[in-house]
Scaffold this motif. Sequence first.
Motif, PDB file in Angstrom:
ATOM      1  N   ASN A  18      -5.914   4.970 -10.248  1.00  9.83           N
ATOM      2  CA  ASN A  18      -4.990   5.510  -9.239  1.00  9.83           C
ATOM      3  C   ASN A  18      -3.788   6.214  -9.862  1.00  9.83           C
ATOM      4  O   ASN A  18      -2.953   6.745  -9.145  1.00  9.83           O
ATOM      5  CB  ASN A  18      -4.488   4.378  -8.337  1.00  9.83           C
ATOM      6  CG  ASN A  18      -5.627   3.648  -7.673  1.00  9.83           C
ATOM      7  OD1 ASN A  18      -6.310   4.211  -6.833  1.00  9.83           O
ATOM      8  ND2 ASN A  18      -5.862   2.408  -8.078  1.00  9.83           N
ATOM      9  N   LEU A  63      -4.157  -1.830  -3.467  1.00  9.88           N
ATOM     10  CA  LEU A  63      -4.911  -0.592  -3.711  1.00  9.88           C
ATOM     11  C   LEU A  63      -4.876   0.310  -2.474  1.00  9.88           C
ATOM     12  O   LEU A  63      -5.867   0.919  -2.103  1.00  9.88           O
ATOM     13  CB  LEU A  63      -6.349  -0.933  -4.100  1.00  9.88           C
ATOM     14  CG  LEU A  63      -6.473  -1.619  -5.472  1.00  9.88           C
ATOM     15  CD1 LEU A  63      -7.819  -2.290  -5.632  1.00  9.88           C
ATOM     16  CD2 LEU A  63      -6.246  -0.620  -6.599  1.00  9.88           C
ATOM     17  N   TYR A  64      -3.747   0.359  -1.847  1.00  9.78           N
ATOM     18  CA  TYR A  64      -3.438   1.334  -0.791  1.00  9.78           C
ATOM     19  C   TYR A  64      -4.170   1.130   0.524  1.00  9.78           C
ATOM     20  O   TYR A  64      -4.244   2.042   1.339  1.00  9.78           O
ATOM     21  CB  TYR A  64      -3.687   2.760  -1.305  1.00  9.78           C
ATOM     22  CG  TYR A  64      -3.045   2.991  -2.641  1.00  9.78           C
ATOM     23  CD1 TYR A  64      -1.668   3.167  -2.750  1.00  9.78           C
ATOM     24  CD2 TYR A  64      -3.800   3.008  -3.806  1.00  9.78           C
ATOM     25  CE1 TYR A  64      -1.068   3.347  -3.979  1.00  9.78           C
ATOM     26  CE2 TYR A  64      -3.207   3.179  -5.043  1.00  9.78           C
ATOM     27  CZ  TYR A  64      -1.840   3.358  -5.120  1.00  9.78           C
ATOM     28  OH  TYR A  64      -1.254   3.533  -6.325  1.00  9.78           O
ATOM     29  N   ALA A  65      -4.758  -0.067   0.778  1.00 11.27           N
ATOM     30  CA  ALA A  65      -5.366  -0.311   2.072  1.00 11.27           C
ATOM     31  C   ALA A  65      -4.296  -0.825   3.026  1.00 11.27           C
ATOM     32  O   ALA A  65      -3.521  -1.690   2.659  1.00 11.27           O
ATOM     33  CB  ALA A  65      -6.495  -1.322   1.944  1.00 11.27           C
ATOM     34  N   MET A  74      -9.142   4.665  -0.345  1.00 14.86           N
ATOM     35  CA  MET A  74      -8.109   4.292   0.616  1.00 14.86           C
ATOM     36  C   MET A  74      -7.041   5.382   0.726  1.00 14.86           C
ATOM     37  O   MET A  74      -6.425   5.557   1.759  1.00 14.86           O
ATOM     38  CB  MET A  74      -7.445   2.972   0.201  1.00 14.86           C
ATOM     39  CG  MET A  74      -8.309   1.764   0.406  1.00 14.86           C
ATOM     40  SD  MET A  74      -8.779   1.539   2.125  1.00 14.86           S
ATOM     41  CE  MET A  74     -10.545   1.663   2.014  1.00 14.86           C
ATOM     42  N   GLN A  75      -6.848   6.124  -0.358  1.00  9.73           N
ATOM     43  CA  GLN A  75      -5.868   7.211  -0.323  1.00  9.73           C
ATOM     44  C   GLN A  75      -6.495   8.506   0.171  1.00  9.73           C
ATOM     45  O   GLN A  75      -5.869   9.566   0.109  1.00  9.73           O
ATOM     46  CB  GLN A  75      -5.293   7.444  -1.731  1.00  9.73           C
ATOM     47  CG  GLN A  75      -4.487   6.277  -2.243  1.00  9.73           C
ATOM     48  CD  GLN A  75      -4.025   6.511  -3.670  1.00  9.73           C
ATOM     49  OE1 GLN A  75      -2.961   7.068  -3.920  1.00  9.73           O
ATOM     50  NE2 GLN A  75      -4.840   6.106  -4.626  1.00  9.73           N
ATOM     51  N   LYS A  76      -7.753   8.421   0.631  1.00  9.86           N
ATOM     52  CA  LYS A  76      -8.469   9.561   1.181  1.00  9.86           C
ATOM     53  C   LYS A  76      -8.588  10.705   0.182  1.00  9.86           C
ATOM     54  O   LYS A  76      -8.484  11.879   0.526  1.00  9.86           O
ATOM     55  CB  LYS A  76      -7.793  10.052   2.469  1.00  9.86           C
ATOM     56  CG  LYS A  76      -7.696   8.976   3.530  1.00  9.86           C
ATOM     57  CD  LYS A  76      -7.762   9.547   4.921  1.00  9.86           C
ATOM     58  CE  LYS A  76      -8.089   8.500   5.955  1.00  9.86           C
ATOM     59  NZ  LYS A  76      -7.038   7.457   6.053  1.00  9.86           N
ATOM     60  N   PHE A 122     -12.085   2.034  -5.014  1.00  5.30           N
ATOM     61  CA  PHE A 122     -11.503   1.547  -3.764  1.00  5.30           C
ATOM     62  C   PHE A 122     -10.149   2.187  -3.457  1.00  5.30           C
ATOM     63  O   PHE A 122      -9.922   2.716  -2.370  1.00  5.30           O
ATOM     64  CB  PHE A 122     -11.365   0.021  -3.816  1.00  5.30           C
ATOM     65  CG  PHE A 122     -10.950  -0.599  -2.503  1.00  5.30           C
ATOM     66  CD1 PHE A 122     -11.892  -0.944  -1.561  1.00  5.30           C
ATOM     67  CD2 PHE A 122      -9.607  -0.822  -2.214  1.00  5.30           C
ATOM     68  CE1 PHE A 122     -11.516  -1.504  -0.354  1.00  5.30           C
ATOM     69  CE2 PHE A 122      -9.223  -1.377  -1.006  1.00  5.30           C
ATOM     70  CZ  PHE A 122     -10.181  -1.722  -0.082  1.00  5.30           C
ATOM     71  N   GLY A 123      -9.259   2.143  -4.440  1.00  7.02           N
ATOM     72  CA  GLY A 123      -7.910   2.668  -4.226  1.00  7.02           C
ATOM     73  C   GLY A 123      -7.925   4.146  -3.877  1.00  7.02           C
ATOM     74  O   GLY A 123      -7.181   4.598  -2.998  1.00  7.02           O
ATOM     75  N   ARG A 158      -4.601  -4.589  -0.441  1.00  3.45           N
ATOM     76  CA  ARG A 158      -3.316  -4.033  -0.001  1.00  3.45           C
ATOM     77  C   ARG A 158      -2.651  -3.296  -1.156  1.00  3.45           C
ATOM     78  O   ARG A 158      -2.073  -2.227  -0.992  1.00  3.45           O
ATOM     79  CB  ARG A 158      -2.373  -5.138   0.495  1.00  3.45           C
ATOM     80  CG  ARG A 158      -2.829  -5.897   1.721  1.00  3.45           C
ATOM     81  CD  ARG A 158      -3.012  -5.013   2.919  1.00  3.45           C
ATOM     82  NE  ARG A 158      -1.881  -4.135   3.189  1.00  3.45           N
ATOM     83  CZ  ARG A 158      -0.815  -4.443   3.924  1.00  3.45           C
ATOM     84  NH1 ARG A 158      -0.735  -5.599   4.484  1.00  3.45           N
ATOM     85  NH2 ARG A 158       0.157  -3.565   4.114  1.00  3.45           N
ATOM     86  N   ASN A 211       0.811  -1.220   0.000  1.00  7.49           N
ATOM     87  CA  ASN A 211       0.000   0.000   0.000  1.00  7.49           C
ATOM     88  C   ASN A 211       0.843   1.268   0.000  1.00  7.49           C
ATOM     89  O   ASN A 211       0.342   2.362  -0.169  1.00  7.49           O
ATOM     90  CB  ASN A 211      -0.975   0.009   1.180  1.00  7.49           C
ATOM     91  CG  ASN A 211      -0.311  -0.291   2.498  1.00  7.49           C
ATOM     92  OD1 ASN A 211       0.563  -1.152   2.570  1.00  7.49           O
ATOM     93  ND2 ASN A 211      -0.675   0.409   3.531  1.00  7.49           N
TER      94      ASN A 211
END
Lengths: 359, 301
Positions: free
Chosen positions: A155, B209-211, A107-109, A103-104, B207, A78
């Motif tokens: 992303n 994908l940045y989790a 997760m990166q806000k 999703f990605g 993971r 990640n």
Amino acid sequence: MTASTAAVGIHGVTKRFGEDVVAVDDIDLEIQDGEFFSLLGPSGCGKTTTLRMIAGLEYPTAGSIRIFGEEMGLRPPNKRPINTVFQSYALFPHMNVEDNIGFGLRMQKVEKAEVSSRVGEAIDLVRLTGLNSRRPGELSGGQQQRVALARALVNRPKVLLLDEPLGALDLKLRQTMQLELKDIQSNVGITFVYVTHDQEEALTMSDRIGVMNHGQLVQVGRSEDIYEFPSNMFVAGFVGEMSFLPGEVVETGSVRLAGGEVVRARTDSSPGTSITLILRPEKLHLYGEVSEVPPGRNVLNGSVSRRTFYGNSLSYEVELGASGSFDVQVENVPSQTRWDVGDKVVIDFHHEAASALAE
Amino acid sequence: MTLTDERKPSEEEAANPELERGAERREAWRGFLHAVPAYAYLIVFFVLPLVIVFVFSFASRGRTGRPLLEDWNVDGWARLTDPLVRTIVGRSLLVAVMNTVFCLVIGYAFAYWIATRRKQSTRTLLLILVLIPFWSNFLVRTYAWRMLLDSDGYITQLGEFTGLWGRTLFTLPAVFLGLLYGYLPFMVLPLYAAIERIDWSLVEAGRDLYASGVKAFLRITLPLSRPGIIAGSILVFVPSLGAYVTPDILGGAKTTLLGNFIVTQFGAARNWPFGSALSGAILIVMLLATILYFRTGGRTV
Ligand SMILES: Nc1ncnc2c1ncn2[C@@H]1O[C@H](COP(=O)(O)OP(=O)(O)OP(=O)(O)O)[C@@H](O)[C@H]1O
Ligand SMILES: [Mg+2]
């Protein structure tokens, strides 16, 4: 970031599983920014393992992996500027297309508004418009493949890793997707590291290819060079059709076959070395008489021992007696003579079309 | 010409659904035949007793406590609003909910740990260990706990030695401990089945994908274990609410739970209508709770 910094730098990387399995064996490789690079090799040669080490899903037993000059070490996946399109797509079954792709970013806000606009763009890019709220289970194989691609591309990673992304698709769809992937790659300008065991796919799509065997990188080069000038027997046999004739070097540019015939060929070994002469079936021509052969070409006499029909072409197996046998591929056009099994033929090839490989 | 062309397909279309319906009907009939033994079993051992319980809940109580099927009334149901009943129901609900939560937290960690063991033989061995307690009778095992928790039991001695706790037998904590012990396997097994089925490449994709590890667990592993969480929770919650043996043996008079209370109505108190009404009420509440849980479970987790 200097001009010489590779997008992916792999230096002396080895990966062992337990004591006995060496999945990747001391690989050195630099992949340039914006390149479409393919890792090609037979099943179990360590392609996936190499890719997983770049992604951070597996850590090297030895060696170092750099992304744009930055040492990755034990950095988790990640925290790497890399995304992967998995062999089986690995789409989240409990999320719809939109949520999978976003999703990605979430997760990166990334801000909500930006997430939805970028997800929208990605959906358009891979031509999935209108399928936003479907679950992966409700999509066809080709559509799932596009979602997996969009989920990674959205992303804007510096490097995109693709593990046999077209492996599950049928031939026609695969060919269409190959062209699309290639287009997308040149549009977004991201470095692609593409794993495949299909040599045709690798040749069609890649700028450069790295051929792997038994965990080792056996040749790296431009697609055309890999095809035209294989540097070892494995690559010669794995990429494209190839015929092999044993022989030895007489002098530079000249080779004697097992049956005594002397032909001109590309050589880089010293006189007396045992070599194998390699010939592409499509670079040979068949004639009935020696007089028909254009001047200045290599000429061998043989007889047809098998004929195979492929639709757009025919393949003849030609016996040379003591020198062995090889295949000649002839286009299926009216101007070409059809030969039958048993026919005496003259084989002609340009000396650039034959290479002598030291064993 | 156009007319006949248009008609032909419409005739064929009309014929096809008829065929399909016929096939469906035959399929349904065959399914019914297969299920006849199951239906028969359910009717004799499940529906019939339930109907009897329901009927008795409206019966009247004779002078000696004998249930009489004459003066129909709703006294049994009316008594459900008693403060005593409310206290007991509240306590039982609390115990059942708490026990489900405890089992879920401990069971999830344990099931996750088993499911992620690399070797199949290790996983099988650990599962067998989970099942071994079932080889001896539940009553016997509960009595074993009684000995451990009693004044001179090892657990009590350990507590006294460290100064952390005294005798816990006949208190609510003892009941909790007994229930947790008794129902944990019912949570672990469905959770294990669900977690083991998870495709780990999904977690890797997360993971990638940045989790972070925690995020990947919350967003991927946990939602994908949902079937196990729902099944395990129901398997633990329902019997916990009606638990009888554990609170009877390990709990004291102050910790009467619904199960024991109902048994008392049919036994010592000789009040069948009230006991039947209680049983019926629990059944209805449990049914509603299960439906609700499935509904909300479908949306959130
Ligand atoms: N987790 C693992 N444990 C043990 N051995 C492994 C593991 N992963 C891979 N290997 C072994 O390492 C070797 C390389 O595997 P890898 O998956 O990289 O092959 P591949 O080139 O991707 O093959 P394919 O084309 O079939 O996908 C194989 O011999 C494989 O059995
Ligand atoms: Mg692979």
